[in-house]
Every structure is written in C-alpha cells, then in structure tokens.
Design an enzyme around this catalytic site. Structure first.
Site, PDB file in Angstrom:
ATOM      1  N   ASP A  81     -22.668 -35.385  -0.468  1.00 38.51           N
ATOM      2  CA  ASP A  81     -21.279 -35.154  -0.067  1.00 38.51           C
ATOM      3  C   ASP A  81     -21.146 -33.872   0.749  1.00 38.51           C
ATOM      4  OD1 ASP A  81     -22.028 -33.792  -2.440  1.00 38.51           O
ATOM      5  OD2 ASP A  81     -19.936 -33.495  -3.020  1.00 38.51           O
ATOM      6  N   GLU A 139     -21.175 -33.964  -5.573  1.00 35.30           N
ATOM      7  CA  GLU A 139     -21.609 -32.767  -6.310  1.00 35.30           C
ATOM      8  C   GLU A 139     -20.563 -31.671  -6.227  1.00 35.30           C
ATOM      9  OE1 GLU A 139     -23.058 -28.913  -7.202  1.00 35.30           O
ATOM     10  OE2 GLU A 139     -22.602 -29.517  -5.145  1.00 35.30           O
TER      11      GLU A 139
END
Length: 393
Positions: A81, A139
């Site tokens: 991400d 995350e």
C-alpha cells in the site's frame, strides 16, 4: 540451489527496477489497492503455484510454493500500500495518482519479493519445505492487514517468518538487524470531555471543559516522567486539541487526540492503566464526563533472538561484494504491523539501507521527497534469498 538463486536474481535486477517504477507510478491507498493486487496476481499467472486472493480484511495475497523435498515451512512478507502524500520527487516515474505516493518503500518491497518468488518457483524442486509468499495490503492504516491475515489461519504451521524494510539509514549494501524488541508499539487515543458551557463573566455557573482538557495534557505527561521506569521507553503525544470557540464563552466540550509509543508489552499495559486512571480522576476533580477511546494499533515488534542470530550469521557468510556491512541497529520508535506475525510465528524483520547515491542527508520514509537507491532492491532479494536457503538446508 544457493548459487543458482543468486545468479538468477542478478540477471533479473532490471526487472525488479521496472516493477518498482511501475508500482511507484500507480500507487493506491490502504484497503483500496485493487489494481495493485491484480498486478501481483497477474505476475503469478501460468506459474506452478497456489495463489489465494482477498485474504484477511482486504486485498491480501498468499502464494504457496511447495518444495520438492521435506523441510521447514517459512513465510516471506512484503506490503504494497501507499500513503496519502503529494509526491515532490523529481523522477520520470512520479506518481500518476495525485495525493497518493509510495513514500515508504512498499513499491520496492513488492518488486524484490515478486522477482525472488519467481526465481524460487523455478527452483521449487530443490527447495526443502514450503514457502508462503505474503503480499500484504494496508500496512499503513490501522487495523492494518497483518492481524487479519494471521487470524485467517492461512499461515498456521509456519516455522518462521521473515520481512525487510527499506530505510535510508545507510547506503545500499548495509543491512541492519535488532534482536529482541526492535520497533515500537503504537496506540491511538481520543478523549471527549463534556462540561457545562457558559459566559466568561460567570465561570461559577459553568464547568470549563478546556481547563479539564489542559489538566489532562499536563497530567498525562507524568505517566512517562513519574510512573515509567526511566530505563524503559515510552512517549505520549497530544496531536490535537479541538477546543476552538468564542473568546468570552466557556466551552462546554473539547476533544483531544493522541499517540502512545512503547517498546515492550509491559510498558504498553502500564501506560494504558495510568491514562485510564487520570481520566477517572479528571471526571472526579472537575465534575465533567469523559469518553475515552484507547485503541492499540500495532504491538511492539519482537525479533526472535535465535532466529535473528541465525539470520545475522547467514548474511555474514554470503561473501557478496554488493553487501558492505551487517550491523546491529538501535531500537526504532516507528511502528510496523509485521509485529502481528511475530506475535504468533518466530521470525526476524530486518532493514535494508537505501540512501540515494550522492545525497548527504536523505529524506526519510513518509517524506514527500522520499526516494531510494534502486540497487537496494537486489540487496533485499539476495539477503532474503540467502535466509531462505539457510532455512531450507
């Protein structure tokens, strides 16, 4: 297998860089990484592996490589991400998604692991045991993706798990590790204080929430200075105090938000207990009512000492000219949801230097001008590949 793997990785360095640049141009925020996940899935099409998608609470992907020989079961994880940052770098592969940037290195994490996994698939007949490749979503945004992947049970039975993070702490070729507690845990809190509003000329008829909030700010810092062992690490930050009103009006309510960092579970528990105690005291002392939200986002990251020692020894034995130094780094006050894997599975999370060449003071992760030396991608792939070979023997 070891020499074959290293030769294969060397030959695919350009591919790692190309993947990293593609991902850097096309970042997606946590829990919204649909296209990134599809890109990863497409990479494995036609390869002799099992691919599970939408694992956990988002776009998590687990790729299972079953070796041709009996042996240990290990996991390798990379996150994919990006961050809500307007990119300020001057690179030809700058983010095409305005306000979204791979400002933490997750594009590099994914690039190295895809290529490493591709090489391991080609060598699967020589692998002892099973390797689970964990492409993890989200995350950066609590509750994160790691916790839900662990809770899904898909990683049950792993003997060890490994991950890396690109940090511009040193140039490419430098690898840092830390045994035991290595990164801080993090808690978010929100405190709403409800008093009684009134006119500034008649404070006796009101119950000032701003005064109560100010007292909380002062009192909560004594948890660190007076309750915490001075040899332990803890930080409490008040990042927001929303109390704006009118100059001559006593505010009836305020809202505060903050962040707590700690290096051990014991410190986490102590701080949480003391914050709740202070809130109860403010209610009694000021006659206000308080609503406290106190959420532990990520636990402290704990590297298994034995496995970390094995990783260190394995990396030191590589005799690779690209690797300059293996060093023990300090505890880091940043947080990382890889800690959830390590709560259940023994393993090691270590650091790959990536400071851009010729830059005296590199921008750190999460900065709009964050960038990496792409030579670090091959270093990451070879170092994790070395660990895999070590645990497959």
């Amino acid at each position: 297998m070891r020499s074959k793997l290293m030769e294969m990785l060397e030959s695919r360095k350009v591919e790692m860089i190309e993947i990293r640049r593609y991902l850097h141009e096309n970042p997606e925020l946590s829990f919204k990484e649909e296209k990134t996940a599809q890109y990863i899935i497409d990479f494995y099409k036609g390869k002799d592996v099992e691919v599970q998608s939408n694992v956990g609470n988002g776009y998590g992907i687990i790729v299972t490589i079953k070796g041709g020989k009996p042996g240990k079961n290990i996991g390798l994880r990379a996150d994919f991400d990006a961050l809500p940052i307007v990119e300020e770098t001057d690179v030809p592969f700058k983010s095409k998604n305005e306000g979204v940037m791979h400002g933490c290195g997750h594009d590099g994490h994914t690039a190295y692991l895809l290529v490493l996994a591709g090489c391991l698939i080609q060598l699967k007949s020589e692998i002892a045991g099973t390797i689970k490749i964990i492409h993890q979503h989200a995350e950066e945004a609590p509750p994160g993706g790691a916790k839900s992947i662990v809770e899904s049970g898909v990683l049950d039975g792993l003997d060890a798990i490994f991950g890396i993070h690109l940090f511009p702490i040193k140039p490419a070729g430098y690898i840092g590790y830390r045994s035991g507690y290595a990164m801080a845990g993090r808690t978010y809190f929100n405190l709403k204080i409800q008093g009684v509003g009134g006119h500034g000329s008649s404070p006796h008829l009101a119950n000032d929430s701003i005064v109560a909030g100010a007292h909380f700010i002062t009192a909560v810092q004594t948890v660190i200075s007076r309750r915490l062992n001075p040899f332990e690490v803890g930080v409490i930050t008040i990042g927001s105090f929303d109390g704006k009103g009118t100059f001559n009006v006593i505010k009836d309510s305020v809202e505060l938000e903050g962040d707590v960092r700690y290096m051990t579970v014991e410190t986490q528990q102590l701080i949480e207990k003391e914050v709740h105690r202070i809130v109860r005291g403010i209610e009694a002392e000021f006659g206000v009512s308080c609503e406290l939200t106190y959420t532990a986002d990520y636990p402290p990251l704990y590297n298994d000492p034995k496995i970390t020692a094995d990783v260190k020894a394995s990396l030191e034995s590589m005799n690779d000219p690209d690797i300059k130094e293996i060093f023990e780094g300090p505890m880091l006050s940043g947080s990382e949801d890889f800690a959830y894997y390590l709560e259940k599975i023994p393993g090691c999370f270590f650091y790959i230097g990536c400071s851009p060449k010729g830059v005296e003071k590199p921008y750190f992760n999460h900065h709009p001008k964050f960038d990496i030396d792409e030579d670090a991608l091959l270093i990451a792939a070879k170092s994790v590949g070395q660990v895999v070979c070590n645990f497959s023997e």
